[in-house]
Scaffold this motif. Structure first.
Motif, PDB file in Angstrom:
ATOM      1  N   VAL A  42     -18.240 -19.940 -36.016  1.00  0.00           N
ATOM      2  CA  VAL A  42     -18.997 -19.360 -37.122  1.00  0.00           C
ATOM      3  C   VAL A  42     -20.337 -18.887 -36.590  1.00  0.00           C
ATOM      4  O   VAL A  42     -21.134 -19.678 -36.090  1.00  0.00           O
ATOM      5  N   ASP A  43     -20.579 -17.604 -36.689  1.00  0.00           N
ATOM      6  CA  ASP A  43     -21.778 -16.999 -36.118  1.00  0.00           C
ATOM      7  C   ASP A  43     -22.900 -17.009 -37.150  1.00  0.00           C
ATOM      8  O   ASP A  43     -23.114 -16.030 -37.870  1.00  0.00           O
ATOM      9  N   GLY A  44     -23.589 -18.119 -37.248  1.00  0.00           N
ATOM     10  CA  GLY A  44     -24.686 -18.204 -38.196  1.00  0.00           C
ATOM     11  C   GLY A  44     -25.404 -19.530 -38.070  1.00  0.00           C
ATOM     12  O   GLY A  44     -24.869 -20.495 -37.520  1.00  0.00           O
ATOM     13  N   PRO A  45     -26.627 -19.611 -38.589  1.00  0.00           N
ATOM     14  CA  PRO A  45     -27.414 -20.846 -38.497  1.00  0.00           C
ATOM     15  C   PRO A  45     -26.949 -21.873 -39.526  1.00  0.00           C
ATOM     16  O   PRO A  45     -26.227 -21.557 -40.468  1.00  0.00           O
ATOM     17  N   THR A  46     -27.391 -23.107 -39.367  1.00  0.00           N
ATOM     18  CA  THR A  46     -27.102 -24.119 -40.365  1.00  0.00           C
ATOM     19  C   THR A  46     -28.055 -23.971 -41.542  1.00  0.00           C
ATOM     20  O   THR A  46     -29.147 -23.409 -41.427  1.00  0.00           O
ATOM     21  N   LEU A  47     -27.631 -24.499 -42.680  1.00  0.00           N
ATOM     22  CA  LEU A  47     -28.503 -24.516 -43.853  1.00  0.00           C
ATOM     23  C   LEU A  47     -29.791 -25.285 -43.548  1.00  0.00           C
ATOM     24  O   LEU A  47     -30.875 -24.894 -43.978  1.00  0.00           O
ATOM     25  N   ALA A  48     -29.672 -26.362 -42.770  1.00  0.00           N
ATOM     26  CA  ALA A  48     -30.857 -27.140 -42.406  1.00  0.00           C
ATOM     27  C   ALA A  48     -31.843 -26.292 -41.618  1.00  0.00           C
ATOM     28  O   ALA A  48     -33.060 -26.347 -41.855  1.00  0.00           O
ATOM     29  N   GLU A  49     -31.350 -25.510 -40.655  1.00  0.00           N
ATOM     30  CA  GLU A  49     -32.234 -24.668 -39.843  1.00  0.00           C
ATOM     31  C   GLU A  49     -32.956 -23.636 -40.702  1.00  0.00           C
ATOM     32  O   GLU A  49     -34.153 -23.388 -40.528  1.00  0.00           O
ATOM     33  N   VAL A  50     -32.229 -23.019 -41.646  1.00  0.00           N
ATOM     34  CA  VAL A  50     -32.839 -21.989 -42.488  1.00  0.00           C
ATOM     35  C   VAL A  50     -33.945 -22.590 -43.355  1.00  0.00           C
ATOM     36  O   VAL A  50     -35.041 -22.034 -43.468  1.00  0.00           O
ATOM     37  N   VAL A  51     -33.680 -23.743 -43.958  1.00  0.00           N
ATOM     38  CA  VAL A  51     -34.687 -24.361 -44.822  1.00  0.00           C
ATOM     39  C   VAL A  51     -35.872 -24.851 -43.991  1.00  0.00           C
ATOM     40  O   VAL A  51     -37.035 -24.695 -44.400  1.00  0.00           O
ATOM     41  N   THR A  93     -35.224 -27.052 -52.827  1.00  0.00           N
ATOM     42  CA  THR A  93     -36.577 -27.609 -52.901  1.00  0.00           C
ATOM     43  C   THR A  93     -37.157 -27.985 -51.548  1.00  0.00           C
ATOM     44  O   THR A  93     -38.358 -28.239 -51.437  1.00  0.00           O
ATOM     45  N   GLY A  94     -36.304 -28.095 -50.526  1.00  0.00           N
ATOM     46  CA  GLY A  94     -36.760 -28.566 -49.226  1.00  0.00           C
ATOM     47  C   GLY A  94     -36.827 -30.077 -49.138  1.00  0.00           C
ATOM     48  O   GLY A  94     -37.252 -30.624 -48.114  1.00  0.00           O
ATOM     49  N   LYS A  95     -36.404 -30.773 -50.202  1.00  0.00           N
ATOM     50  CA  LYS A  95     -36.405 -32.234 -50.227  1.00  0.00           C
ATOM     51  C   LYS A  95     -35.073 -32.714 -50.791  1.00  0.00           C
ATOM     52  O   LYS A  95     -34.464 -32.049 -51.621  1.00  0.00           O
ATOM     53  N   LEU A 111     -35.456 -34.000 -59.657  1.00  0.00           N
ATOM     54  CA  LEU A 111     -34.929 -32.630 -59.674  1.00  0.00           C
ATOM     55  C   LEU A 111     -35.888 -31.654 -60.346  1.00  0.00           C
ATOM     56  O   LEU A 111     -35.500 -30.512 -60.621  1.00  0.00           O
ATOM     57  N   HIS A 112     -37.129 -32.059 -60.595  1.00  0.00           N
ATOM     58  CA  HIS A 112     -38.038 -31.215 -61.371  1.00  0.00           C
ATOM     59  C   HIS A 112     -38.360 -29.906 -60.658  1.00  0.00           C
ATOM     60  O   HIS A 112     -38.718 -28.918 -61.304  1.00  0.00           O
ATOM     61  N   GLU A 113     -38.228 -29.859 -59.319  1.00  0.00           N
ATOM     62  CA  GLU A 113     -38.528 -28.627 -58.590  1.00  0.00           C
ATOM     63  C   GLU A 113     -37.314 -27.715 -58.467  1.00  0.00           C
ATOM     64  O   GLU A 113     -37.441 -26.588 -57.977  1.00  0.00           O
ATOM     65  N   LEU A 114     -36.163 -28.191 -58.901  1.00  0.00           N
ATOM     66  CA  LEU A 114     -34.938 -27.402 -58.758  1.00  0.00           C
ATOM     67  C   LEU A 114     -34.838 -26.381 -59.878  1.00  0.00           C
ATOM     68  O   LEU A 114     -35.174 -26.664 -61.040  1.00  0.00           O
ATOM     69  N   ALA A 115     -34.375 -25.185 -59.540  1.00  0.00           N
ATOM     70  CA  ALA A 115     -34.248 -24.114 -60.530  1.00  0.00           C
ATOM     71  C   ALA A 115     -33.357 -24.558 -61.687  1.00  0.00           C
ATOM     72  O   ALA A 115     -32.321 -25.211 -61.490  1.00  0.00           O
ATOM     73  N   ARG A 116     -33.735 -24.181 -62.907  1.00  0.00           N
ATOM     74  CA  ARG A 116     -33.064 -24.671 -64.103  1.00  0.00           C
ATOM     75  C   ARG A 116     -31.575 -24.316 -64.187  1.00  0.00           C
ATOM     76  O   ARG A 116     -30.779 -25.144 -64.672  1.00  0.00           O
TER      77      ARG A 116
END
Length: 579
Positions: free
Chosen positions: A85-94, A202-204, A226-231
């Protein structure tokens, strides 16, 4: 060559072994080959489980998953071949760019739910879903490493039957249950989905705390933050993070609610210009049939299980892969608590997917978040934010790790011997008595000719940094860096840890304790050259015949004149290895 595969380069390393970019002998398509660690390969029970889990994983349809292509459990080092799979991890992007935008977050939520629907539909449970196992490939997210974690629990070299392997921040409450024989169900993956989506948005993680023990306690006793998560996603994520696994939706229910829930505009934006993701989600729904709720949506209150907090968790971050004993704990290590009231049910399973057609034709721009770097695409931790900076002479490093957390190096603790853990964004090696201790580093055998560079700091009196190279089993070379001298020596073959000195470099300017210095070892043929902060200190002849390719370690030693008791402590950061 490994079997029928030509290994082209190293992609990364994780708990099971090393991942290589490869090409089939008679083909052109690139693949990822995961080579099992030697200590696992010697365990017959691991091989049996590995064979069984691979066969089950091969039945998973490739809907937002990295397809399992081949495996050889009987090879000297068993290996698994999966789609590259040619792509970064979700962790790397965040980590590099921060939380995802709303549309990108929704598409990741759909992609991971699609993958879990396919995985669970084939009778497989992932067991270690986390951001580093989600690759953001062009076309659609891809989930990797599903089902293989269970094979690792069979080997005495990794865990015992009374232990489990997991990543604390993404582990469901029932996985901490001390009752013997508590089964892991697909609901644990759904809980991990909620934690992954929260992190992406949220990065957390939803139960983040200062230590894994505190994180685990929050998972057991507190509601998610979850208060920072989009509704549009917050209610569904809260539902996935229920304490009682029976109250969580299934992966298929998640997918249905994401595709045809009460936020059609969000779904339209997520699927716009992503025909591969749209098709994968539709195929997963078609293959698995109409979703039936595992339990009525009425609330239920459960008792949180007792948590076993081992002392070894201290020093890890909440994303660490840890081995957690599930036998009866000492009295002073038990954390119990009452669960929060069961949250109100906000979701009902749609009877028909009436909005699907509208979603498929809706259009909206989606901001690309794909980082097209070919380094560390295996989904394994890299830990290096600066690994793409090439040396003007040596080029790109073969191994690069910032040592801010588990990556190529991992934490370890051997009572009476020493320990390595992560603190203040550094790898800390420590012994309470004199002697040496090596931190667990890359499992790869590195070429004889290489350059090693790292930043190090001597934290306590009489402490020395120790760098081993061309090391095979119990012998090889060692550079010992102390306050006033640098020693090049041979770590003898007798297995007693004796190191005989070949040459001593007297430092004109002694190292100050608590100050970080950059050291480089250039190893070529029969010579090693040492430099500090760009200034050459000199060269030493490597006198032993037969010391060639081998492993490399970082660790702690002490001055020859040091007292028997310490402590002796050294900290490292930003290690790079060129071959």
């Amino acid at each position: 060559m490994l079997g029928d595969y030509e290994l082209l380069g190293r992609l990364g390393e994780g708990g099971m072994g090393t991942v290589y970019l490869a090409r089939p002998r008679n083909g052109t398509a690139l693949v990822a080959v995961k080579v099992v660690r030697l200590d696992l390969a010697d365990d017959d029970e691991f091989r049996r489980r590995f064979r069984s889990e691979v066969e089950r994983a091969r039945q998973v349809p490739p809907f937002c998953t990295a397809e399992v292509l081949d495996a050889d459990p009987e090879h000297d080092q068993p290996y698994l071949v999966v789609e590259f799979v040619d792509g970064p991890t979700l962790a790397e992007v965040v980590e590099q760019r921060g939380p995802l935008t709303s549309a990108n977050l929704h598409s990741v939520a759909i992609g991971v739910a699609t993958a879990l629907t396919a995985i669970h539909g084939a009778g497989v449970i992932h067991r270690d879903l986390k951001p580093r196992n989600v690759l953001l490939a062009p076309g659609s997210p891809k989930v990797i490493d599903f089902g293989i974690a269970r094979a690792m629990t069979a080997t005495s070299g990794n865990t015992r039957p009374d232990q489990m392997v997991g990543t604390v921040a993404y582990m469901a409450p029932e996985r901490f249950d001390t009752d013997a024989g508590t089964p892991i169900t697909p609901a644990a993956d759904v809980f991990a989905w909620g934690s992954v989506v929260t992190y992406a948005g949220t990065g957390k993680t939803p139960f983040y705390a200062d230590s894994p023990a505190a994180t685990a306690a929050r998972i057991l006793t507190q509601p998610p933050r979850l208060h920072e998560l989009a509704r549009p996603l917050r209610g569904l994520v809260a539902h996935a993070l229920e304490k009682d696994p029976a109250n969580r939706p299934s992966a298929r229910e998640l997918l249905d609610l994401l595709i045809s829930g009460d936020r059609p505009a969000a779904t339209a934006a997520a699927l716009a210009d992503q025909p591969d993701l749209r098709a994968a989600a539709a195929e997963a729904q078609a293959v698995t049939g109409f979703a039936i709720p595992a339990k009525a949506m009425a609330g239920a209150t459960t008792t949180a299980p007792t948590l076993n907090i081992p002392p070894g968790l201290v020093g890890y971050d909440e994303n660490s892969i840890v081995t957690v004993p599930i036998s009866s704990p000492p009295a002073d290590t038990v954390i119990t608590g009452d669960p929060p009231p069961a949250p109100r049910r906000r979701w009902l399973l749609p009877l028909v997917l009436v909005l699907l057609t509208a979603v498929l034709v809706a259009g909206a721009a989606i901001v690309a978040v794909m980082v097209r770097d070919r380094a560390d695409r295996s989904g394994q931790p890299s830990g290096d934010p600066g690994g793409t900076v090439a040396d003007p002479v040596l080029g790109e490093p073969r191994i690069s790790d910032a040592l801010t957390g588990p990556g190529f190096w991992s934490a370890s603790d051997q009572p009476g011997e020493g320990r390595c853990d992560f603190a203040d964004a550094m790898l800390v090696a420590r012994r309470e008595t004199n002697g040496l201790y090596k931190c667990r580093g890359p499992a790869d055998e590195l070429p004889a000719n290489l350059t090693i560079e790292t930043t190090l700091r001597l934290d306590t009196p009489d402490s020395c940094a120790a760098i081993w190279f061309r090391f095979d089993d119990s012998h090889g070379y060692q550079a010992r860096i102390c306050e006033r001298n640098v020693y090049i020596g041979v770590h003898n073959r007798d297995g007693k840890g004796d190191v005989s000195t070949i040459r001593t470099f007297v430092l004109k300017e002694p190292l100050d304790r608590g100050t970080a210095y950059r050291f480089r070892l250039g190893v070529t043929a029969d010579t090693v050259t040492v430099s500090r902060d760009g200034t050459d200190l000199g060269s030493a002849r490597l006198t032993e015949a037969g010391y060639g390719a081998g492993r490399m370690f970082l660790g702690v030693f002490n001055e020859r004149t040091a007292p028997k008791t310490g402590p002796f402590q050294v900290s490292y950061s930003d290690v790079r290895i060129w071959a």
